[in-house]
Design a protein around this motif. Structure first.
Motif, mmCIF file in Angstrom:
data_model
loop_
_atom_site.group_PDB
_atom_site.id
_atom_site.type_symbol
_atom_site.label_atom_id
_atom_site.label_comp_id
_atom_site.label_asym_id
_atom_site.label_seq_id
_atom_site.Cartn_x
_atom_site.Cartn_y
_atom_site.Cartn_z
ATOM 1 N N VAL A 204 0.824 -1.219 0.000
ATOM 2 C CA VAL A 204 0.000 0.000 0.000
ATOM 3 C C VAL A 204 0.857 1.268 0.000
ATOM 4 C CG1 VAL A 204 -0.278 -0.108 2.518
ATOM 5 C CG2 VAL A 204 -1.901 1.202 1.176
ATOM 6 N N TYR A 221 -0.991 -4.991 2.478
ATOM 7 C CA TYR A 221 -0.013 -4.742 3.537
ATOM 8 C C TYR A 221 1.222 -5.635 3.356
ATOM 9 C CZ TYR A 221 -4.529 -3.128 5.223
ATOM 10 O OH TYR A 221 -5.765 -2.535 5.312
ATOM 11 N N PRO A 222 2.321 -5.283 3.981
ATOM 12 C CA PRO A 222 3.530 -6.116 3.842
ATOM 13 C C PRO A 222 3.296 -7.584 4.187
ATOM 14 C CG PRO A 222 4.102 -4.021 4.856
ATOM 15 C CD PRO A 222 2.598 -4.040 4.753
ATOM 16 N N ASP A 223 2.503 -7.848 5.222
ATOM 17 C CA ASP A 223 2.271 -9.249 5.597
ATOM 18 C C ASP A 223 1.515 -10.008 4.512
ATOM 19 O OD1 ASP A 223 2.235 -11.486 7.538
ATOM 20 O OD2 ASP A 223 0.068 -11.190 7.347
ATOM 21 N N ARG A 225 1.845 -9.358 1.264
ATOM 22 C CA ARG A 225 2.868 -9.621 0.247
ATOM 23 C C ARG A 225 3.710 -10.825 0.662
ATOM 24 N NH1 ARG A 225 7.227 -4.968 -0.863
ATOM 25 N NH2 ARG A 225 7.729 -5.573 1.277
ATOM 26 N N ALA B 141 8.412 -2.700 6.485
ATOM 27 C CA ALA B 141 7.759 -3.915 5.977
ATOM 28 C C ALA B 141 8.037 -5.110 6.870
ATOM 29 C CB ALA B 141 8.208 -4.197 4.539
ATOM 30 N N ASN B 144 5.543 -5.273 9.417
ATOM 31 C CA ASN B 144 4.192 -5.060 8.871
ATOM 32 C C ASN B 144 3.642 -3.684 9.255
ATOM 33 O OD1 ASN B 144 2.039 -5.964 7.229
ATOM 34 N ND2 ASN B 144 0.833 -6.495 9.039
ATOM 35 N N THR B 145 4.515 -2.695 9.324
ATOM 36 C CA THR B 145 4.088 -1.324 9.591
ATOM 37 C C THR B 145 3.989 -0.591 8.256
ATOM 38 O OG1 THR B 145 5.268 -1.348 11.682
ATOM 39 C CG2 THR B 145 4.584 0.803 10.847
ATOM 40 N N HIS B 146 2.817 0.005 8.018
ATOM 41 C CA HIS B 146 2.543 0.666 6.746
ATOM 42 C C HIS B 146 1.707 1.902 7.023
ATOM 43 C CE1 HIS B 146 -1.310 -1.307 7.316
ATOM 44 N NE2 HIS B 146 -0.646 -2.432 7.550
ATOM 45 N N ILE B 147 1.406 2.665 5.981
ATOM 46 C CA ILE B 147 0.755 3.953 6.204
ATOM 47 C C ILE B 147 -0.644 3.843 6.798
ATOM 48 C CG2 ILE B 147 2.104 5.245 4.519
ATOM 49 C CD1 ILE B 147 -0.207 4.836 2.549
ATOM 50 N N LEU B 148 -1.234 2.654 6.783
ATOM 51 C CA LEU B 148 -2.584 2.541 7.347
ATOM 52 C C LEU B 148 -2.603 2.131 8.810
ATOM 53 C CD1 LEU B 148 -3.973 1.314 4.039
ATOM 54 C CD2 LEU B 148 -5.153 3.059 5.357
ATOM 55 N N TRP B 207 -8.603 8.299 -2.004
ATOM 56 C CA TRP B 207 -7.273 8.720 -2.468
ATOM 57 C C TRP B 207 -6.584 7.647 -3.313
ATOM 58 C CZ3 TRP B 207 -3.403 5.636 -0.554
ATOM 59 C CH2 TRP B 207 -3.575 5.055 0.702
#
Lengths: 351, 351
Positions: A204, A221-223, A225, B141, B144-148, B207
Motif C-alpha cells: 500500500v 499490507y507487507p504481511d 505480500r 515492511a 508489517n508497519t505501513h501507512i494505514l 485517495w
C-alpha cells in the motif's frame, strides 16, 4: 549462482490485450516478455459476451502476433446462457470471467449476485469450462467495506461457489491477501489462484500518491505480500502467474484532476519473465520459477506444452545490467512499463 | 433549519502557511476561510528551530495579513535546548512540533526516538508550552508497519509521554483512526486532539489513484471516519479543528512519473469554515460547530477570544449554491482547494 535458467514454455494466465491501436501495440509484448500463451480477459468496450465475439477477437490477436497461443474468455453477464456456454466450449473458449460491478476497469456490466448465474455455472461444470473470479466486493462505507478488505470479504463467495459446484474449476484471480491465499489452499483441487508480478513487489505504501503503482485489486499490507511470496516459495501447484498486465495510455496514468483520478492498472507484459525471475530471486524462490510461470498453470488449465513451443532461456544481463525501457510506442500510442528505467537481474537470451 | 449560524472567533489549530511567494498567496486565505487565528506549523525549508526564526516568520506572516493572530511553533530537533524553550516561551512561541523522520512533507529532520528529548519536554512542561505530535511511526515492511497502521502503532508513544509528563499539554495532531480517538479520550485533561476537515469527508477509497485526495496521514477506513464524526457529535471538548491545510503547487499534486509520486497534502484554508459547517451538517453535528472550530481549541490553548475579534456569520448561499473556486492565483503561483468546483451548503456572510 546460475547464470542461465531454462523455462518450459511460459504461460500468462491473466492478461489484458485491449482492442484497436492499443492492442496492436501491446499484443506483441506477450512474446517479447517471454510468453507463449496468453489467457485473454474479455473486458473490452463492449465486453466479449458471445462465442462469435471471442472468436473474432482471437482472430484479431492472431493477426497481430500468430506466434502466441490465445485462450479466450467470456464476460459473465445476464446475456450469457447455458446453450452459449456449450457452444463456446465447442469453439474452444476456455473460461468465463466474473467482475463484481464497478470495481475495476470496464466492469460497469459486472455481476451483483451469483445465484442468478447458477444455471451458467452448472453448464460450465458439465462441459469443464473455467470460472475466473475477480474476487472483490464493492466498497460500502456503511458496512466498513473498502478497497483494502474488499478481497477478504469476497472469500465467502468463493467457498460457497466451490461447495455448490465442487467439480467446477475456479480461479481466484490476482490474489493480494494472506486471507485469499489461505482460502484457496483450503479448497479442493478444482480451485486455483493467480498471482501477479507487481503484487510480489508492491505494498500500500507504494501506490499512495503514486498512480503508476495503482491497480485493482490494490497492493495490500507487507504481511499480505509475504503470504504471496511464501506460497510461491512453497511451490504450491495451485498458485501460478497471471500477470493482470493492464496497459493504459500514459496521460490516464500520470495525470489527475480534482474531479478525475488515474486509471487502475500496471503494465508488465514486455518485461514479464525477467521481472518474475528477478522478483522470485529476491525472496529466494528462483528454483520455483518454472512451476510458477508455466507448469502449474498449464497443468490446471490442461494446456500441456505443445511440441512446437521451445524453452525460453534467461541469462544474466550481458551489458552488466538490464534496464527496463522507459516506454513503448506505436503510431500515436505509447505505454509505460512497470519499473520503467529500473534494473532487472535477468534478460531473455533465446526463445 | 437555521439559515444563519454565528460562530465565535474561529481558530485553526494546525495550518501550513509555507514561505516565499506561496506564503503570500495562501496566508490571506486563513481569513478568507473565516478564521482569526492560525496555529502555524514550522516545517519550512530549513525548519523553524529557533525563537529568532519563529519571530521572523511571524513578522513575515503579519506583514502579509495583519488581521490574523499567528501562534508560532518550533520544529523538534537535536538543536533545541531547554534554554531555548524558556526563551521561546518568553517570546510568545506556543508549541513544539514533533515529526517522525520521513513520514510527511519536509520531515527529513524528524525525530527517531523520544527519550533523547526528555530534557526538552521537562522544560516545556515547566513553562507550559504545548507539544504537537505528528502521530505516525515510519513504515517498516519487516514489522508489517505501513501507512494505514502507522498511527495506531504510534499510540503507545503518546501514552508513555503522557505518563512521563502528566502536566505537559500534548496535542495528537490530525487523528485519523478510531484507535487514536479512543487513546486521546483515555488520557487526562492535558491531552487533546486535532481533526482535519478532509478526514471527516474521505476514506482510503477516495485517495486510491486520486492524488488530490492524498495527504499524510492518509484517510483511513469508513469505520475510522465514523469515529472522528462521533467524537465531534459527542461535543468532546478535547477534540477540535486543526485543518492541516497544506498547499502545494498544482503540478506537484496532479502529475506523477514512474519515478516520482505526488505531493502529500490537501488545501482547505480558503473554504475552511463553510466546509466544516457543511461536513458537520452532513452527519448531524452542526450544533457542535462553534465548540469544534473555536471554543474547545481556544480553551485548551488558553486563547480566550479577545474583544477585537468579531463573530463570524455563516448563511445559506444567497446564489442558491456556493461553488468552491477551481483555483487561486498570485503571480506565477496557484493552488487548488479541496472540493474544487464542488458545492457547499454554507457561505460566509460577515466576518
Amino acid at each position: 549462482m546460475a547464470s542461465t535458467i531454462s523455462v518450459n514454455s511460459p504461460a500468462d494466465f491473466h492478461v489484458h490485450l485491449r482492442q484497436g491501436s492499443l492492442s496492436a501495440l501491446v499484443t506483441p509484448h506477450v512474446k517479447k516478455g517471454g510468453f507463449d500463451l496468453a489467457y485473454v480477459m474479455p473486458n473490452l468496450k463492449p465486453p466479449v459476451t458471445t462465442t462469435e465475439q471471442a472468436l473474432a477477437y482471437k482472430q484479431t490477436l492472431e493477426k497481430i502476433d500468430p506466434s502466441v497461443e490465445y485462450l479466450m474468455t467470456l464476460y459473465l453477464s445476464p446475456e450469457l446462457t447455458p446453450d452459449e456456454i456449450r457452444k463456446a466450449k465447442k469453439a474452444g473458449v476456455s473460461g468465463v470471467k466474473s467482475y463484481p460491478r464497478g470495481v475495476t476497469t470496464n466492469s460497469d456490466g459486472g455481476i451483483e449476485s451469483y445465484e442468478t448465474y447458477y444455471p451458467i455455472f452448472e453448464a460450465m461444470q458439465e462441459v469443464d469450462m473455467v470460472l475466473n473470479l475477480h474476487g472483490e466486493i464493492p466498497s460500502d462505507a456503511s458496512a466498513n467495506t473498502h478497497i483494502l478488505n474488499a478481497e477478504p470479504k469476497f472469500l465467502p463467495h468463493l467457498h460457497k461457489l466451490h461447495a455448490t459446484f465442487p467439480r467446477l474449476r475456479i480461479v481466484l484471480e490476482h490474489a493480494t491477501t494472506r486471507a485469499a491465499v489461505e482460502a484457496v489452499k483450503s479448497c479442493g483441487p478444482t480451485v486455483a489462484c493467480t498471482i501477479t508480478a507487481h503484487h510480489l513487489a508492491l505494498t500500500v505504501d507504494d501506490w499512495a500518491g503514486q498512480s503508476w503503482n495503482f491497480c485493482k485489486p490494490v497492493a495490500k499490507y507487507p504481511d499480505d505480500r509475504t503470504a504471496l511470496r511464501e506460497v510461491i516459495l512453497e511451490g504450491h501447484p495451485r498458485f501460478f502467474l497471471g500477470s493482470d498486465s493492464a496497459p493504459h495510455l500514459p496521460h490516464t496514468k500520470s495525470t489527475s484532476t480534482p474531479s478525475h483520478g488515474c486509471a487502475a492498472g500496471i503494465y508488465t507484459s514486455p518485461i514479464l519473465l525477467p521481472l518474475v525471475a528477478h522478483l522470485l530471486e529476491s525472496f529466494g524462490a528462483l528454483d520455483k520459477l518454472e512451476g510458477f510461470v508455466s507448469n502449474f498453470g498449464r497443468a490446471f488449465y490442461k494446456q500441456a506444452t505443445s511440441v512446437e513451443h521451445s524453452k525460453v532461456v534467461l541469462r544474466r544481463p550481458t551489458a552488466g545490467k538490464a534496464l527496463v525501457d522507459e516506454k513503448y510506442t506505436l503510431g500515436e500510442d505509447s505505454v509505460v512499463p512497470f519499473w520503467a528505467g529500473g534494473e532487472l537481474g535477468w534478460e531473455i537470451a533465446t526463445q
